[in-house]
Scaffold this motif. Sequence first.
Motif, PDB file in Angstrom:
ATOM      1  N   GLN A   5      -6.874  37.161  50.459  1.00 35.43           N
ATOM      2  CA  GLN A   5      -6.708  36.062  51.417  1.00 35.43           C
ATOM      3  C   GLN A   5      -6.984  36.529  52.844  1.00 35.43           C
ATOM      4  O   GLN A   5      -7.194  35.706  53.742  1.00 35.43           O
ATOM      5  N   LYS A   6      -6.949  37.832  53.055  1.00 31.23           N
ATOM      6  CA  LYS A   6      -7.056  38.383  54.410  1.00 31.23           C
ATOM      7  C   LYS A   6      -8.375  39.133  54.646  1.00 31.23           C
ATOM      8  O   LYS A   6      -8.951  39.060  55.733  1.00 31.23           O
ATOM      9  N   LEU A   7      -8.817  39.866  53.653  1.00 27.63           N
ATOM     10  CA  LEU A   7     -10.013  40.698  53.807  1.00 27.63           C
ATOM     11  C   LEU A   7     -11.233  39.911  53.352  1.00 27.63           C
ATOM     12  O   LEU A   7     -11.648  39.980  52.190  1.00 27.63           O
ATOM     13  N   LYS A   8     -11.808  39.178  54.271  1.00 24.07           N
ATOM     14  CA  LYS A   8     -12.909  38.273  53.952  1.00 24.07           C
ATOM     15  C   LYS A   8     -14.157  38.619  54.759  1.00 24.07           C
ATOM     16  O   LYS A   8     -14.094  39.288  55.795  1.00 24.07           O
ATOM     17  N   THR A   9     -15.277  38.116  54.293  1.00 27.95           N
ATOM     18  CA  THR A   9     -16.565  38.417  54.935  1.00 27.95           C
ATOM     19  C   THR A   9     -17.028  37.301  55.866  1.00 27.95           C
ATOM     20  O   THR A   9     -18.142  37.342  56.377  1.00 27.95           O
ATOM     21  N   ILE A  10     -16.184  36.327  56.112  1.00 26.82           N
ATOM     22  CA  ILE A  10     -16.565  35.151  56.910  1.00 26.82           C
ATOM     23  C   ILE A  10     -16.840  35.535  58.361  1.00 26.82           C
ATOM     24  O   ILE A  10     -16.094  36.296  58.975  1.00 26.82           O
ATOM     25  N   ARG A  11     -17.922  35.007  58.896  1.00 23.82           N
ATOM     26  CA  ARG A  11     -18.268  35.150  60.309  1.00 23.82           C
ATOM     27  C   ARG A  11     -18.449  33.765  60.920  1.00 23.82           C
ATOM     28  O   ARG A  11     -18.648  32.783  60.203  1.00 23.82           O
ATOM     29  N   ALA A  12     -18.410  33.691  62.241  1.00 25.28           N
ATOM     30  CA  ALA A  12     -18.622  32.405  62.913  1.00 25.28           C
ATOM     31  C   ALA A  12     -20.022  31.881  62.637  1.00 25.28           C
ATOM     32  O   ALA A  12     -20.234  30.683  62.483  1.00 25.28           O
ATOM     33  N   ARG A  13     -20.978  32.797  62.556  1.00 27.48           N
ATOM     34  CA  ARG A  13     -22.349  32.433  62.210  1.00 27.48           C
ATOM     35  C   ARG A  13     -22.771  33.245  60.992  1.00 27.48           C
ATOM     36  O   ARG A  13     -22.423  34.426  60.863  1.00 27.48           O
ATOM     37  N   SER A  14     -23.526  32.649  60.121  1.00 26.52           N
ATOM     38  CA  SER A  14     -23.948  33.336  58.901  1.00 26.52           C
ATOM     39  C   SER A  14     -24.773  34.572  59.237  1.00 26.52           C
ATOM     40  O   SER A  14     -25.619  34.554  60.135  1.00 26.52           O
ATOM     41  N   LEU A 226      -8.048  32.967  57.407  1.00 26.77           N
ATOM     42  CA  LEU A 226      -7.344  34.157  56.915  1.00 26.77           C
ATOM     43  C   LEU A 226      -5.876  33.881  56.600  1.00 26.77           C
ATOM     44  O   LEU A 226      -5.090  34.817  56.432  1.00 26.77           O
ATOM     45  N   SER A 227      -5.524  32.609  56.515  1.00 24.84           N
ATOM     46  CA  SER A 227      -4.163  32.199  56.126  1.00 24.84           C
ATOM     47  C   SER A 227      -3.098  32.848  57.003  1.00 24.84           C
ATOM     48  O   SER A 227      -2.142  33.458  56.530  1.00 24.84           O
ATOM     49  N   ILE A 228      -3.278  32.705  58.321  1.00 26.90           N
ATOM     50  CA  ILE A 228      -2.312  33.238  59.286  1.00 26.90           C
ATOM     51  C   ILE A 228      -1.537  32.064  59.885  1.00 26.90           C
ATOM     52  O   ILE A 228      -2.123  31.160  60.482  1.00 26.90           O
ATOM     53  N   LYS A 229      -0.241  32.084  59.745  1.00 21.15           N
ATOM     54  CA  LYS A 229       0.595  31.009  60.278  1.00 21.15           C
ATOM     55  C   LYS A 229       0.698  31.110  61.793  1.00 21.15           C
ATOM     56  O   LYS A 229       0.494  32.173  62.378  1.00 21.15           O
ATOM     57  N   ASP A 230       1.055  29.994  62.442  1.00 18.13           N
ATOM     58  CA  ASP A 230       1.193  29.961  63.891  1.00 18.13           C
ATOM     59  C   ASP A 230       2.161  31.035  64.371  1.00 18.13           C
ATOM     60  O   ASP A 230       3.259  31.183  63.833  1.00 18.13           O
ATOM     61  N   GLY A 231       1.748  31.768  65.382  1.00 21.92           N
ATOM     62  CA  GLY A 231       2.598  32.793  65.965  1.00 21.92           C
ATOM     63  C   GLY A 231       2.591  34.108  65.221  1.00 21.92           C
ATOM     64  O   GLY A 231       3.173  35.090  65.689  1.00 21.92           O
ATOM     65  N   CYS A 232       1.941  34.148  64.068  1.00 22.11           N
ATOM     66  CA  CYS A 232       1.960  35.363  63.237  1.00 22.11           C
ATOM     67  C   CYS A 232       0.717  36.219  63.465  1.00 22.11           C
ATOM     68  O   CYS A 232      -0.314  35.734  63.926  1.00 22.11           O
ATOM     69  N   ARG A 233       0.841  37.474  63.124  1.00 24.04           N
ATOM     70  CA  ARG A 233      -0.233  38.438  63.275  1.00 24.04           C
ATOM     71  C   ARG A 233      -1.014  38.624  61.981  1.00 24.04           C
ATOM     72  O   ARG A 233      -0.585  38.203  60.922  1.00 24.04           O
ATOM     73  N   PHE A 234      -2.112  39.327  62.119  1.00 23.59           N
ATOM     74  CA  PHE A 234      -2.869  39.815  60.972  1.00 23.59           C
ATOM     75  C   PHE A 234      -2.249  41.153  60.570  1.00 23.59           C
ATOM     76  O   PHE A 234      -1.926  41.973  61.438  1.00 23.59           O
ATOM     77  N   PRO A 235      -2.068  41.438  59.287  1.00 19.45           N
ATOM     78  CA  PRO A 235      -1.324  42.645  58.892  1.00 19.45           C
ATOM     79  C   PRO A 235      -1.908  43.965  59.392  1.00 19.45           C
ATOM     80  O   PRO A 235      -1.165  44.882  59.760  1.00 19.45           O
TER      81      PRO A 235
END
Length: 491
Positions: A5-14, A226-235
Motif C-alpha cells: 500500500q506504501k511502496l508504489k511506482t506511481i508518479r505525477a506524470r507517467s 499511499l493510504s496516508i491519513k490526515d496528519g500522518c506521516r509516511f513510515p
Amino acid sequence: MNYNQKLKTIRARSSSIQGRCFNEEMESDRGRAINSAAVRRLQQKTQVFPLETNAAVRSRLTHSLEVQQVGRYISKTVLKKLAQQEQLENLGLAENIDGFVSAIEVACLLHDIGNPAFGHFGEEAINLWGNKTLTEVFKTNFSDEPDYNKLVKDLSNFEGNAQAIRLLHNLQSLNLTYTQLACLLKYTRGAYEDKPKKKDTFYYRKKKPGFYFSEQKLFEDIQKELSIKDGCRFPLTYIMEAADDISYCIADLDDAVDKGILTVDQLHNEISKTWNNFKEDPDVKSDVVEGGYLLKIAKKAYKNYLNEDHNKEHAYILTLRTTLVNDLSKYAAKRFIDNHEQIFHGELDESLLDGSDEYNLATETFRKIAVNNVFNHREVENLELKGFAVISGLLNIYTPLVELTYNKFKDLVEDNTLKSHPIETRLYHKLSSKHKGRYKEDIKEIFSNGSPSNNDKMMELYARTRLLIDYISGMTDQFALEEFQNLTAIK
C-alpha cells in the motif's frame, strides 16, 4: 500491515519507460536525484559555518552523504530484524528490499535541498520579509479576498522541508515517485495552517510546515495514493529523520573542533558537565544519568586521544562518532520495530530517538553543547548576521517586482521589457529562466483570461512572489554574497 500500500511506482506524470518493478523505479529515482542541479548546489551551501573555505568542514552535501550512509545502515538493520522474525513476506517487503533501502537513502541525500543560502538565518530573512513587505503589498491590493490571509501566511512561513518538495516537483520537475516524495514529508502541516499546540495529537508531526499552498494538491494526491491519513506521516520518513538526527548530533561538534572553536579538552569537559547537569532535570530518569552511558564512551575516546601521537583530535572524535552512530542506529531500528504498527500508519508523534533513555540523553547532551558553545560563538553569529543581511538585502532589491501592478508585470513578462520601469526590467532579466518558466506555467490560464478577477490577480501575485523566493532561496552562499555585492556596489 502491507507495504504494498506504501511502496508504489506511481508518479505525477507517467514515466517514459513502462513495466518496471518497484526496485527498478527506485533506481530511476536515485539517478534523477543524484544528477539534479539541486544536489550539486549542496556543496556550496552552509551546514553550520557559512562561506567556509576549509574543505574538511561539512557542507550540506557532505552532511547529506553522511546521513545517507546512516539511513542505509538503519534500514538494513530494520529489514534484518524483520527477516529474523520471518515478517518480510507477510509485510509485502520480500520483493521490495532493494527499493525500501534505496528510497530511504535518496530521501537522506535530498533532505536538505530546500534549505536556503545561510541556513536558518536565510529562512529567517525570508519570513521577516514576508511578514513586513509582502503583508503590506497583499493587504493594499487584496484584503477583501477570502484567501488573502491564507496566502500571506503561506508566503511568510518559508521552511526548508516544504521548499524541498516544491523544488523537486515543480522547479526541477524530477517527477519522482510518490513514494520517494513521501519519504521527504517530515511535517504534515501546510504553511498556511496554524501551528498546533503542544497538547495536540499531531503536535510533533505538524510543528513546522511540510508543504506550501502551491503543492497542496500534490500532497493530497500522495496521501490518497499511499493510504496516508490526515496528519500522518509516511513510515520510511521516520528512518530518514533519525539518520539526520544521528549525523548532525556529533558532526557540528566535530567541525567546531576542526575549526578551533572547541579543543578536545573543552569538549570532553562539556560532555561531562552537560551529562551530569541532567541530574537536576525532573523529566530525566536518575538511573539513566547515573548509568553514565555517554561518559563511558567519552572516557574511552579521551584515552585514545592521549595515546595517539599524531592526529589526536581525530582519534577522540572518531571514537565518539563510530560508537554513537552504531549504537544510535541500532536503537532507531529497534524503536521502529517496537512501534511498527504506529509507524506504518504514520501515527507515532515523536522521533525514533525520543525517549528518556541513555541514547536520547546522549543526543540531547550534544545538542546542548552545540547550542551553548558553537552556535553562539562570535564567528558563527557574525557569519549568520552577514547571511541575514545578504538575503534580506536581495529580497529588498527585488521587492519592486512584487510591487508592480498585475497589468504592468504581465506586460513585462510578455514583452520582456517595460520601458516605464527600467529597474524592474533589469531585475526581471536577472531571474533564472527555469524559475520564470515555472511561473509562466502557473499563471498561463490567468494571463489568457481577458478579464481576470481580483482573485485571479491575487493568485498571480502569489505565483510571482514564489518566483522571487524560489530564485533567492535557491542561491548558494557564495553566489548570494556575490550577487548582493554586485547589486549594491559593495565589496
